[in-house]
Design a protein around this motif. Structure first.
Motif, mmCIF file in Angstrom:
data_model
loop_
_atom_site.group_PDB
_atom_site.id
_atom_site.type_symbol
_atom_site.label_atom_id
_atom_site.label_comp_id
_atom_site.label_asym_id
_atom_site.label_seq_id
_atom_site.Cartn_x
_atom_site.Cartn_y
_atom_site.Cartn_z
ATOM 1 N N MET A 121 74.546 8.031 50.252
ATOM 2 C CA MET A 121 75.422 9.233 50.313
ATOM 3 C C MET A 121 75.846 9.979 51.580
ATOM 4 S SD MET A 121 74.884 10.528 46.412
ATOM 5 C CE MET A 121 73.601 11.568 46.855
ATOM 6 N N GLY A 122 74.939 10.316 52.319
ATOM 7 C CA GLY A 122 75.227 11.251 53.588
ATOM 8 C C GLY A 122 76.044 10.172 54.465
ATOM 9 N N ASN A 123 75.680 8.817 54.567
ATOM 10 C CA ASN A 123 76.394 7.997 55.395
ATOM 11 C C ASN A 123 77.977 7.764 54.864
ATOM 12 O OD1 ASN A 123 74.587 7.615 57.511
ATOM 13 N ND2 ASN A 123 73.607 6.151 56.297
ATOM 14 N N ILE A 124 77.861 7.592 53.782
ATOM 15 C CA ILE A 124 79.322 7.491 53.189
ATOM 16 C C ILE A 124 80.140 8.947 53.313
ATOM 17 C CG2 ILE A 124 80.727 7.678 51.070
ATOM 18 C CD1 ILE A 124 78.478 5.665 50.113
ATOM 19 N N ILE A 125 79.568 9.940 53.167
ATOM 20 C CA ILE A 125 80.376 11.101 53.424
ATOM 21 C C ILE A 125 80.547 11.361 54.912
ATOM 22 C CG2 ILE A 125 80.073 13.709 53.417
ATOM 23 C CD1 ILE A 125 78.443 13.341 50.744
ATOM 24 N N SER A 126 79.723 10.909 55.662
ATOM 25 C CA SER A 126 79.989 11.478 57.129
ATOM 26 C C SER A 126 80.737 10.091 57.835
ATOM 27 C CB SER A 126 78.518 11.585 57.959
ATOM 28 O OG SER A 126 78.064 10.613 57.875
ATOM 29 N N GLY A 127 81.141 9.195 57.227
ATOM 30 C CA GLY A 127 81.766 7.919 57.896
ATOM 31 C C GLY A 127 80.582 7.217 58.678
ATOM 32 N N GLY A 128 79.456 7.075 58.224
ATOM 33 C CA GLY A 128 78.348 6.554 59.191
ATOM 34 C C GLY A 128 77.821 7.032 60.373
ATOM 35 N N THR A 129 78.280 8.629 60.555
ATOM 36 C CA THR A 129 77.883 9.210 61.580
ATOM 37 C C THR A 129 76.926 10.154 61.653
ATOM 38 O OG1 THR A 129 79.473 10.920 61.269
ATOM 39 C CG2 THR A 129 80.201 9.075 62.527
ATOM 40 N N SER A 130 76.232 10.222 60.463
ATOM 41 C CA SER A 130 74.990 10.992 60.169
ATOM 42 C C SER A 130 73.938 10.546 61.247
ATOM 43 C CB SER A 130 74.693 10.738 58.916
ATOM 44 O OG SER A 130 73.416 11.773 58.653
ATOM 45 N N SER A 131 73.298 11.597 61.899
ATOM 46 C CA SER A 131 72.464 11.503 62.746
ATOM 47 C C SER A 131 71.063 11.839 62.107
ATOM 48 C CB SER A 131 72.259 12.365 64.064
ATOM 49 O OG SER A 131 72.617 13.600 63.655
ATOM 50 N N THR A 132 70.859 12.068 60.941
ATOM 51 C CA THR A 132 69.674 12.422 60.464
ATOM 52 C C THR A 132 69.740 11.734 59.060
ATOM 53 O OG1 THR A 132 70.534 14.538 59.137
ATOM 54 C CG2 THR A 132 69.640 14.910 61.381
ATOM 55 N N GLY A 133 68.639 11.440 58.607
ATOM 56 C CA GLY A 133 68.368 10.914 57.108
ATOM 57 C C GLY A 133 66.864 11.130 56.830
ATOM 58 N N ILE A 134 66.590 10.864 55.559
ATOM 59 C CA ILE A 134 65.140 11.251 54.877
ATOM 60 C C ILE A 134 64.468 9.906 55.315
ATOM 61 C CG2 ILE A 134 63.953 11.117 52.986
ATOM 62 C CD1 ILE A 134 66.762 12.857 51.546
ATOM 63 N N MET A 135 65.041 8.555 55.460
ATOM 64 C CA MET A 135 64.283 7.588 55.602
ATOM 65 C C MET A 135 64.653 7.060 56.956
ATOM 66 S SD MET A 135 62.994 7.110 53.031
ATOM 67 C CE MET A 135 62.283 5.436 52.976
ATOM 68 N N SER A 136 65.163 7.790 57.874
ATOM 69 C CA SER A 136 65.176 7.629 59.596
ATOM 70 C C SER A 136 64.045 7.314 60.178
ATOM 71 C CB SER A 136 65.997 8.521 59.948
ATOM 72 O OG SER A 136 65.389 9.721 60.220
ATOM 73 N N ALA A 137 64.243 6.828 61.286
ATOM 74 C CA ALA A 137 63.054 6.809 62.438
ATOM 75 C C ALA A 137 62.201 8.016 62.291
ATOM 76 C CB ALA A 137 63.276 6.391 63.651
ATOM 77 N N GLY A 138 60.821 7.765 62.084
ATOM 78 C CA GLY A 138 59.756 8.939 62.304
ATOM 79 C C GLY A 138 59.583 9.390 60.850
ATOM 80 N N VAL A 139 60.134 8.714 59.755
ATOM 81 C CA VAL A 139 59.770 9.222 58.420
ATOM 82 C C VAL A 139 58.359 9.207 58.148
ATOM 83 C CG1 VAL A 139 60.049 7.093 57.428
ATOM 84 C CG2 VAL A 139 60.507 8.885 55.922
ATOM 85 N N THR A 140 57.992 10.092 57.426
ATOM 86 C CA THR A 140 56.364 10.066 57.236
ATOM 87 C C THR A 140 56.025 8.933 56.451
ATOM 88 O OG1 THR A 140 56.881 11.347 55.210
ATOM 89 C CG2 THR A 140 56.248 12.849 57.301
ATOM 90 N N GLU A 141 56.702 8.289 55.689
ATOM 91 C CA GLU A 141 56.505 7.064 54.758
ATOM 92 C C GLU A 141 55.739 6.106 55.590
ATOM 93 O OE1 GLU A 141 58.586 4.043 51.752
ATOM 94 O OE2 GLU A 141 58.762 6.303 51.449
ATOM 95 N N LYS A 142 56.186 5.778 56.700
ATOM 96 C CA LYS A 142 55.817 5.093 57.611
ATOM 97 C C LYS A 142 54.485 5.165 58.168
ATOM 98 C CE LYS A 142 60.167 3.312 59.314
ATOM 99 N NZ LYS A 142 60.629 2.929 57.912
ATOM 100 N N GLN A 143 53.611 6.411 57.962
ATOM 101 C CA GLN A 143 52.532 6.685 58.149
ATOM 102 C C GLN A 143 51.389 5.722 57.378
ATOM 103 O OE1 GLN A 143 51.221 10.532 58.156
ATOM 104 N NE2 GLN A 143 53.506 11.372 59.042
ATOM 105 N N PHE A 144 51.986 5.476 56.568
ATOM 106 C CA PHE A 144 51.196 4.338 55.406
ATOM 107 C C PHE A 144 51.316 3.104 55.679
ATOM 108 C CE2 PHE A 144 51.942 8.655 53.431
ATOM 109 C CZ PHE A 144 50.387 9.090 53.244
#
Length: 144
Positions: A121-144
């Motif tokens: 939804m953030g990408n749709i609203i920003s036209g794909g220019t959002s530089s932040t995201g919950i699942m972006s690089a460095g997300v804590t989920e990747k620790q597992f």
């Protein structure tokens, strides 16, 4: 079917009478969380086989209303008591390690909480220019 106690003979009578009128009727049984199984006069072996015995009678939909409520309440209560004395170690020992050991998918919880949808939804609203995201690089989920 819902009864005051888990009595197989009642379920058998119910199934027999319903099936006499409607031979192919699928049956449902509420394994009520209000049952006090320990006072039902059943052995542990009878409790263990109860759902299979019901299945043989044609009860194809068996459920425990509020099972999740009681599971959540018990686990949260036990966790809160341990957290009060062990701090973060309680979380690691009682939850995180257990999720990992039993391969519970919520160990990596972001995908279960709708994070990918929020990011989309953030990408749709920003036209794909959002530089932040919950699942972006460095997300804590990747620790597992």
């Amino acid at each position: 079917m819902e009864t005051g106690k888990p009595i197989l003979a009642q379920a058998q009578q119910f199934a027999t009478e319903v099936r006499a009128a409607v031979p192919h009727q699928m049956l449902a049984y509420n394994l009520s969380p209000s049952f006090n199984w320990d006072t039902a006069g059943m052995t542990d072996a009878q409790m263990e086989s109860f759902i299979w015995d019901l299945a043989k009678l044609g009860f194809c939909w068996q459920f425990i209303t509020l099972a999740g409520f009681h599971c959540d309440a018990l686990s949260i209560d036990l966790f809160a008591r341990s957290y009060a004395t062990k701090g973060a170690a309680a979380y690691v020992q009682m939850i995180q390690r257990q999720e990992r050991e039993h391969k519970v998918e919520t160990l990596t919880h972001q995908k279960w909480s709708g994070s990918e949808i929020v990011d989309e939804m953030g990408n749709i609203i920003s036209g794909g220019t959002s530089s932040t995201g919950i699942m972006s690089a460095g997300v804590t989920e990747k620790q597992f």
